[in-house]
Structure formats: C-alpha cells, structure tokens
Write an enzyme that holds these catalytic residues in place. Structure first.
Site, short mmCIF file in Angstrom:
data_model
loop_
_atom_site.label_atom_id
_atom_site.label_comp_id
_atom_site.label_asym_id
_atom_site.label_seq_id
_atom_site.Cartn_x
_atom_site.Cartn_y
_atom_site.Cartn_z
N SER A 1 47.15 40.42 37.79
CA SER A 1 46.13 40.55 38.83
C SER A 1 46.32 39.60 40.00
O SER A 1 45.61 39.73 41.01
CB SER A 1 44.74 40.32 38.24
OG SER A 1 44.54 41.24 37.19
N HIS B 1 33.11 48.59 35.53
CA HIS B 1 32.46 47.66 36.45
C HIS B 1 31.38 48.32 37.30
O HIS B 1 30.70 47.70 38.08
CB HIS B 1 33.49 47.03 37.41
CG HIS B 1 34.39 46.03 36.76
ND1 HIS B 1 35.69 46.33 36.39
CD2 HIS B 1 34.17 44.75 36.42
CE1 HIS B 1 36.25 45.26 35.87
NE2 HIS B 1 35.34 44.28 35.85
N CYS C 1 38.80 44.30 39.25
CA CYS C 1 38.64 45.64 38.69
C CYS C 1 39.92 46.44 38.81
O CYS C 1 40.43 46.69 39.90
CB CYS C 1 37.51 46.37 39.42
SG CYS C 1 37.32 48.06 38.81
#
Lengths: 645, 381
Positions: free
Chosen positions: A325, A370, A383
């Site tokens: 991420s 989410h 997310c």
C-alpha cells in the site's frame, strides 16, 4: 758437452730473439683484444651497464598512502586507521611454505584460522606480493620474530595501518569494509594504483568511494644489497593521503533506526528530501566488518553467506520487496493527474469485488468493507477496492509511466555499490520477459503495490521524498563532503537535482499530501498510533505486503502467530515530516513482521523523532485493538493482496 | 727495424746499468725495474682489496704479509746462480710429480676438486709448484740439446709436459693444467719449435676439442656455455659474468671512485676481492686506470723478455722467456674471464688478487729471473 758440440749457440740466440719479438707482438695483440673489449664495455656500452648497476642496487619501496577517514555528518568517526604490525609472507621467496609456517608458529601464535585464511589469500594474490599472515602482532611476538628473522626468508613484518570501524556492525552496510586486494582488482586498476597497499574497499562507501579514500602511493628509492637488504634511502617520492569523507549519515538517527528495528530483519532508509542526503540506512541483520579486514577464511565466509537471513545482503538497496500500500498515494496522484478521478469521486467498498465476465474475487483487506471511500478515505484507510477501481481506470501503461517518474523500477544511482533496480511492470516488460500479454486482473494487483512490482526500501524513501518535495528531487547520496587530509579543506558534495516532476495541476501534490497526513492524524487513519502524540505533522502511508498468496477459499485471514515465519507479511511504512516543511523522508520494511501500521510505523516515527527533535518522544501507549477478522469470500486465486490494519 | 733491434741486442743494448740505487740492488741480485713494477701492481691491488673486501684492514695486512713473504722468497731465490736451478730442476720436477700423485690420493677437497695438500704446517697446491717446475725442467732438458728440437727431443719434452698435466687435469683443475701446458708450451716455443709443429699442435687441439668436451665435468661445460650467453641463466652460472660486466661497464672511463663501486660493495659481484678483483678495479677507477694497469703488466712482461734476450745460455733464455709469457697469460686469462671473453676458470689476477699460493710462487719465479739477470752481469764483469 757431447750434445753441446752440435749446438749452434749463435744461431740459437738469433732464433730466440725472433721468437721473443714474436712473443712481444703476441702479448700486444692479446692486450689489444682486451682493450677492445674493455672499450666496448666501458665506453660504448657504459650507459647501459650503468643503468644495469642502478637497477641492481635501487629498489623502489612503495609508501602506502594513509586511507581517508570516514565521519558521519556531525564528525563522529565511522572508519579509522589503526597502527598494526603485520606478519607478511612473499610466497615467491618461500621454498617450503608448510615448513616455514611450522617454524613461524613457534615464534608467533598462528591459529588454524590464520593459516587457513593465509592459504586462501595466497591463492588469490600474485606470488610476488606480500600476503598477510598474522595481523596485530604483540610486542613480545615481534621481539621473538626479530631475534630469528634471518631464519625466515620471505617473511617480513610491516608496520602498517589497518582499518577499524568504531561502530562495529552498526552501519556496516553503508560504510562497508576493506579487504585484501584480489588479483582481479589489481589487474583492473591502473598500474601502480595499489603500490604498497594491501587493502581495498570491498563494499559500501569503502568501495564506492575507493578512489577518493585511497590517496596516492609515494615511494622511497632505497639502495639495497644483493640480498635485498635496504641500506640507505636515495630518494623519496611523495604520495598523498586519501581524502576524508563526511557521510550525510547521522549516527544518532542511524542508531535509533537500528534499535527501533530491534530483532526484526529489514531495512530503514531516511533521506533529507531537500538534498537527497541519506540520513540513515540500516539493513538487518548486520555483520562485523572487522571479520573481513584480516581476510576472512572460507569457512566463516560460507557461514555468513549461506545464513538464510543473509546478513551480508544490504536490504536497503539490494533487497526488493513488493511495496504494498505504500504506493497508494502515488497511485492516487496518478489518478488525479490523468483526470480519471476527481478527489471527490468515490467507490463503495463491500470488502470484495469482481471484474466483469469473471468470477474471480478481489478482496479488500477489510473483509467487511469500508463503505463509501473518496480519494482521501482510500489513502487514509488504505482501501484496496478504491485502488482496484482506480487501477482499472488508469490502466497499466499510465501507472507504469507515473510510477517510473517517481523512481520505481530503476536505480536511484545512490553512491553505494550493488544497488538493485527493482521492477515496475509494463505490458512491454511482460511480453519481453514472460512472453505473455498483460491480463486486466494483473492491473488490479499493481494498483495496490503487489503483483510483479518490486522496490527497494531506498526507492520507497526516494519516492516519498519526491512527493514531499512536490515533484522536486535530488539523487540520493551518502557522501556529504570530502576533506583534504593535509590542508583540512572541506569540499561539499553538492546535491544533484533531478528533473522535477511537473503536474498539470500542482494542487494535486497538496491533495495527496493531505491524504497522507490524514493517515497519521485523522481518526481511522492506518498510522494514527504514531500520529496521536506527534509534536510535528507527519505525512505517511503504511503497507503490509503479502509474501504468500492467500488461497481463494481461505475463509479467514490468517493470524500472525499461526503463520510460519517465512510466510508472514512484510510490514512497510513510508513517511515524511514535518508535512508542511519536509526535512526527512523515511521508508521502513520489517520482514515477516505483520502489519505496517503496527510494526513499521513506530520504527519510522522514532527515526523522525530523533532527527527532528533530537530525541525519541514516541510513546507506543496502549496497543491498538486487534485487527478485525473479516469473513472472506470464495473464488479463484488471488496472488497478491494487501492487508491493512 | 727488426735487424736494428737485433744488432742493438748484440751490442749489449742501449741501457747501460744505471748508477746508484739500481746498482746497489743489483749487487744484491735484485732487479730494480722488476721490483718497482711488481710492487706497483701489488700496491694497487691492496687498495682495491681494501675496497672489495668491505674495508677490511686485516685483508690488506694479510695480503701485504704475503707479498713481503713473496719478496723475501724472491730475494732468496735470486741469490743462487741460474746453474743451481738448472741442476735443481729435475729434482723439483720429480718432487712435484710425487706431490701431485699424493694429492690425487689423499688431497683435500675444495669446490669439488682435489687440489690441496695438507702437510700439517702448510696447505698448498702442488699444481702451483708445477707452474714453476715445468718451464725449469723443460728448459734444463733442452739446454744441452740442439735447438730447434729434433723430433726425439720433442717427444721427450712432451712426456715431461704431459705426465703432470694429466695428473692436474684429473684433480680436476682445468685452469692450472692449461697454465702448466702454457708454461711448457712457451718453453718449447722459445726453444724454436718449428711452426709446422706449433700449427699442427693447435690443429690437433682443435680437432680434439669435441672429444675433450665430452670429457669435461658438467660445471666446466657450464662455464663455457655460460660464457657464450651469460644472460641465459642470469641467476645461475651466468651470474658471475653478468655482474662482472655490469661492474666494469658501469665504471666507464673514469670509474665511480675508489670505495664507491656499488657492484662489489653491495655484494652483487661474487669473489670481488679474489678472482674478480679486476672488475672492482675497473668499476671504481675506470678505463683510464685499467689501461695504466695493463701497461704496467706489459712492462713486467717486457722486462722479463728483455732479461731473456740478454741471458747467456739456453736454459736461462728459455726459462726467462717462458716465465714472462706465462705471467702474461695469467693476466690475460684472468682479465679475459672477468670481462666475459673466456670461461670462468679459477685464475687470479697475478699479484693483484687477494690470497693464494700463487703470490709466493710467482715471486719465486721472478726471483729466478732476477738471478738470471744479475748473475749474468756478474759473470760478464
């Protein structure tokens, strides 16, 4: 006088006179031959024989230059020279090596390791060059050797300097170490480069800045007798000591990074985004650089190099990891830049998604979903669904272009050896290397920093620094200044600016940075545990890179403890601070340590604390609640996925 | 011109005895010119020995003692009339032959060759004695015989020459046996040996060379091969010659200066103060001095031949001539080997090199020359 009666005395005398004259001419003729030869030697060839006579008696004794010292940016000593008496052997002059070693061992202490290492080096060194046998002789050993020195032909004691690293293993990956010069290194260097020297930089700064550190060999012209014994000095050719290096490394920051990483394997890189100066560069596990100076024996070397944890491997710039991420801020920026999304555009996260025409499930790390996420939320909560959708909109080509501009997939050209370029995939790359076309599903993985993407911690730090500087950038470097060892004159190594990244809308930098600030400071951000008590604002992104693919039918995310160590996720963290005036950019990777926010972020925070505040103020406080475990949907296999807390 | 010289010799020569010192010495049977020339060579030698031996005073003193002993022997030898030596010759020859046989049986070894005889009080090489005994014996043998020698006489002479030569050769000492042959050969040469015999002998030696080569010891062959290409084995057998040539060549015209020769001082030149002393001399004092030294040697030989020419009977003539020429051959062989023209054989530079029995035997020879010269005059008076 019976015989005498037939002697003709007069005639005999006449005959003798003729013979005497002939004898005289004979002598003169032979003398003429001698003179002719002498004339040839002493007049015609005199210059040649004079040079031969000089070659006989003159020996050039190289005088090794003193190697430059290495300091950190504040002048703390990182590498120094230590006087040492070394027992050296010139293999060429030794008839019976084993017998010699046997006799020597009665005078100086020689361990099996010494001998093994020596024999190893003899094989790798030209036969006429001295090979170190024992370093750091004691005075007592020295005295015993001197007493019997004439029994040891080919052996000599050299009073020299050896290298010493006051910090030991700390920083060994940046500073590197020196070791015996190999035949290959000798043949590749210009002639006379290593005259009188026995050590050469093997890794780290010692290698990459070898030419600066080495200095120039001087020489003594000495007169020696036929047995090679030096008698007097005839001439002296001055050398010049190597330059001292000031590294941009801040030892205190380096030490904090190292301590913060603790027993974990991994790497920490901290860069000053305003100049590209590397402030800290840690790779763990480390090793003791002193092992290599005296020449490591094969056994110890094998043990080190076959250690599954690879202590010699510099993870910070050789290690390639999926960035996970940590690429999301850059992805978000690419989305804004190419206009495929606006900051307000959102995605509804249900915890998983499928591509049209496929039953394969792409899951978010949060199995329950989410809910609605815009760009800020996507970054802040990491997310995956938001970035899957973004990746689809961007496509692999545009992702490749914009990530490559931020430095992924090619070397940062830091002034350290053995840097790895990492990989950011493209259609073209896949066709060339894998002989396959690009599949749309792969685009999704790339969007969350998995799939084929491989980055070095240094690249991640550099990418973060460039975001921090809003597109400006400098080539990362560890040498901050050099110093003339005699005049003490210091020369700064100027920062080397890279071509700035110009966005169509420069506000997009701020938008992404704001999202990164929210990661650390907004409720729900994945790194709030380090943002809570921070006296300065941090722009961050966490990452958890999956090492082993999760099977599609796995119902539950595996708990950290139940997973074998080598299959556990890598924890990643990138950040810069202060967010409004960036002074430091960090990248942390902790191998198989679990979640980035929980493990890697605190390490990064401590490093930034030390640099910005001069002390570590971070207080972990109460541990964050355990990650909620979401039920996973069934489906085909997902080879890469990000799991965030 | 030759006839002029001959007529001058007949008249007794232009050099009427000088008054004063020369006369005084001559009354003691000492020839002043020879003495001065010999002393000049030995004196120069001592300076070079000092340098070549690494500034060793004991070496110089030792050499001086040996030279003085030699001078004493020379003076004693000079007192007896030449006739005494003619009578002595066969006995000396027989004794030396006996000693040579002894050496071959019980002699000491040195450098792989059996040359030395240890008599308890003195250790010497009988072959050295043969260098004197050979010309004496041959001269005595030819003295009464018609000269030039007839074949039968020649045969006898060859036997006298051949037996000791063979004994020395098997020691093995090729160098000395050559010198003994030279001593005998020059005696025969001065006896007027016909040129056809001389040329024939040289041709025979040339033809026998391959056979001789086969019989040489390895180290002897190596020396000869090395001479042809010393650089082929610069650390082995060629080392002597190479280093010696470097020493001489680097000396140039004027030399590096006394005590300044690097080749000897730094031990690059082996045997610097003995057989290779000429190289040190040439290195330190240069070619000019070398020419002077050669001139002095030539003067000595010239004086010897002059004495021979003025000698009164065959024995004296032949002996004086042979001794003079042999002396020159020593010089030539030593310098020739040091400058790389001849193989390395152990021949010292006469009167110049350090040590050796050669100093005493050489001066004993000069004693006989002086005897020949001075007794002639006494007889004439």
């Amino acid at each position: 006088m019976a015989l005498g009666s037939i002697k003709n005395l007069h005639r005999e005398r006449e005959a003798f006179l003729a013979r005497a004259l002939f004898g005289t001419f004979f002598c003169l003729a032979l003398t003429g031959i001698l003179i002719a030869r002498l004339f040839d030697l002493q007049v015609l060839q005199s210059a040649y024989f004079q040079s031969r006579a000089n070659d006989n008696r003159m020996r050039v004794m190289p005088v090794a230059p003193v190697r430059g010292l290495i300091y950190d940016r504040h002048g703390a000593l990182l590498a120094q020279n230590k006087p040492a008496f070394m027992l050296e052997v010139v293999p060429e002059q030794v008839k019976e090596m084993d017998a010699l070693l046997e006799r020597l061992s009665s005078v100086v202490q020689l361990t099996e390791q010494d001998i093994a290492r020596f024999k190893d080096r003899v094989r790798k060194t030209p036969r006429y060059r001295p090979v170190p046998l024992r370093n750091n002789l004691t005075m007592e050993e020295l005295a015993r050797y001197e007493l019997d020195r004439y029994d040891f032909r080919g052996v000599d004691v050299s009073a020299g300097l050896t290298r010493n690293y006051p910090l030991g293993a700390s920083g060994a990956h940046i500073i590197g170490y020196v070791g015996g010069i190999s035949e290959k290194e000798l043949s590749e260097a210009p002639e006379n480069t290593y005259e009188g020297l026995s050590l050469v930089g093997k890794t780290g700064v010692e290698k990459s800045h070898e030419d600066t550190l080495r200095g120039k060999s001087g020489a003594k012209i000495i007169e020696a007798n036929a047995y090679g014994r030096p008698l007097r000095e005839l001439d002296y050719r001055r050398g010049y000591p190597g330059r001292n290096l000031y590294l941009s490394i801040d030892s205190k920051v380096q030490l904090v990074a190292e301590q913060a990483l603790g027993e974990l394997d991994g790497a920490v890189v901290a860069i000053d985004p305003r100049s590209g100066e590397v402030l800290a560069l840690v790779s763990k596990p480390g090793f003791d650089p002193h092992l290599f100076i005296e020449g490591i024996d094969t056994k110890t070397y094998k043990a080190l190099s076959s250690d599954p944890k690879r202590p010699l491997f510099n993870r910070a710039l050789q290690g390639t990891y999926p960035p996970g991420s940590t690429v999301k801020p850059a992805m978000a920026m690419a989305g804004l830049e190419y206009g495929v999304v606006t900051p307000e555009d959102g995605v509804y996260c249900r915890g998983e998604m499928t591509l049209p025409g496929s039953s394969r499930k792409y899951r978010c790390h949060k199995r329950t979903g989410h809910g609605f996420q815009d760009m800020v939320g996507g970054v802040m909560r990491s997310c995956d669904i938001y970035f899957y959708e973004l990746a689809i909109k961007l496509g692999i080509d545009r992702m490749h272009d914009s990530m490559t501009r931020l430095g992924l997939g090619h070397k940062t050209e830091v002034d350290l050896p053995l840097e790895n370029a990492g990989l950011f995939p493209s259609r073209e790359w896949k066709l060339r290397r894998r002989k396959e076309q690009w599949y749309p599903g792969e685009t999704l993985s790339i969007g969350i920093g998995q799939g084929y993407t491989l980055t070095t911690p240094l690249q991640l730090a550099q990418m973060t620094a460039r975001i921090a500087m809003r597109g400006k950038g400098f080539k990362p470097h560890v040498v901050y200044a050099t110093q003339d060892a005699i005049t003490r004159e210091v020369t700064r190594v100027p920062p080397e600016p890279l071509e700035a990244i110009e966005l169509k809308d420069n506000h997009n930098w701020q938008r992404v940075i704001d999202a990164m600030v929210d990661v650390a400071h907004a409720p729900g951000g994945t790194a709030t545990r380090i943002g809570r008590d921070s006296p300065y604002r941090i722009a961050a992104k966490t990452g958890t890179a999956q090492v082993a693919a999760m099977r599609q039918d796995e119902k539950k995310a595996r708990s950290l403890e139940s997973t074998p160590l080598h299959l556990r996720d890598h924890a990643l963290f990138v950040a810069f601070a202060p967010a409004e005036d960036p002074k430091i950019a960090v990248a942390v990777i902790a191998e198989h340590a679990g979640h980035g926010g929980a493990v890697a972020a605190p390490i990064g925070r401590q490093v930034m604390d030390m640099y910005l505040l001069g002390e570590v103020r971070y207080n972990p406080g109460a541990p964050a609640p355990a990650t909620s475990v979401a039920p996973a949907a069934a489906g085909g296999h997902v080879h890469s996925e990000d799991l965030e807390d | 011109m030759i006839t002029e010289v001959i007529s001058r010799v007949r008249r007794g020569g232009p050099d009427k005895p000088e008054p004063g010192m020369a006369d005084l010495l001559e009354s003691w049977h000492i020839d002043m010119w020879l003495l001065l020339l010999l002393a000049a060579v030995a004196g120069a030698g001592m300076f070079v020995i000092y340098s070549a031996s690494g500034h060793s005073i004991p070496a110089v003193v030792n050499q001086a003692e040996r030279f003085l002993l030699g001078l004493f022997v020379m003076a004693v030898v000079a007192q007896a009339p030449p006739e005494f030596y003619r009578m002595l010759a066969p006995w000396l020859y027989g004794l030396t032959l006996l000693l040579l046989l002894l050496v071959d049986v019980i002699g000491d070894h040195a450098m792989g060759a059996q040359r030395w005889l240890d008599l308890g009080f003195i250790r010497f090489q009988p072959s050295e004695l043969m260098k004197l005994a050979m010309p004496m014996t041959l001269a005595a043998f030819l003295h009464h015989r018609r000269l030039p020698p007839r074949p039968l006489t020649l045969l006898g002479a060859l036997v006298i020459l051949g037996v000791p030569t063979v004994l020395i050769m098997i020691q093995p000492d090729l160098g000395t046996s050559m010198l003994v042959i030279a001593a005998g050969g020059f005696t025969l040469f001065f006896a007027g040996l016909q040129w056809r015999w001389i040329l024939g002998a040289l041709a025979a030696v040339g033809a026998a060379a391959p056979i001789l080569w086969e019989r040489l010891h390895d180290y002897q062959r190596k020396r000869i091969l090395t001479l042809l290409d010393p650089e082929s084995d610069p650390l082995g057998a060629g080392y002597h010659i190479t280093q010696s040539k470097i020493a001489i060549g680097s000396g140039g015209l004027f030399g590096k200066g006394w005590l300044e020769g690097t080749q000897a001082k730094l031990d690059f030149l082996p045997e610097a103060h003995t057989d290779f002393i000429f190289a040190v001399f040439a290195e330190e004092l240069g070619m000019i001095s070398v020419l002077v030294l050669l001139a002095v040697y030539l003067c000595i030989v010239g004086r010897c031949l002059w004495i021979a020419v003025r000698a009164q009977d065959s024995f004296q003539r032949l002996l004086a001539g042979a001794l003079g020429m042999t002396f020159f051959i020593y010089v030539f062989i030593n310098i020739g080997m040091v400058i790389g023209l001849l193989p390395v054989v152990g021949v010292p530079l006469p009167l110049f090199s350090f040590g050796g029995t050669s100093m005493v035997s050489l001066l004993a020879g000069f004693g006989m020359l002086m005897s020949i010269h001075t007794h002639r005059k006494l007889l004439a008076n």
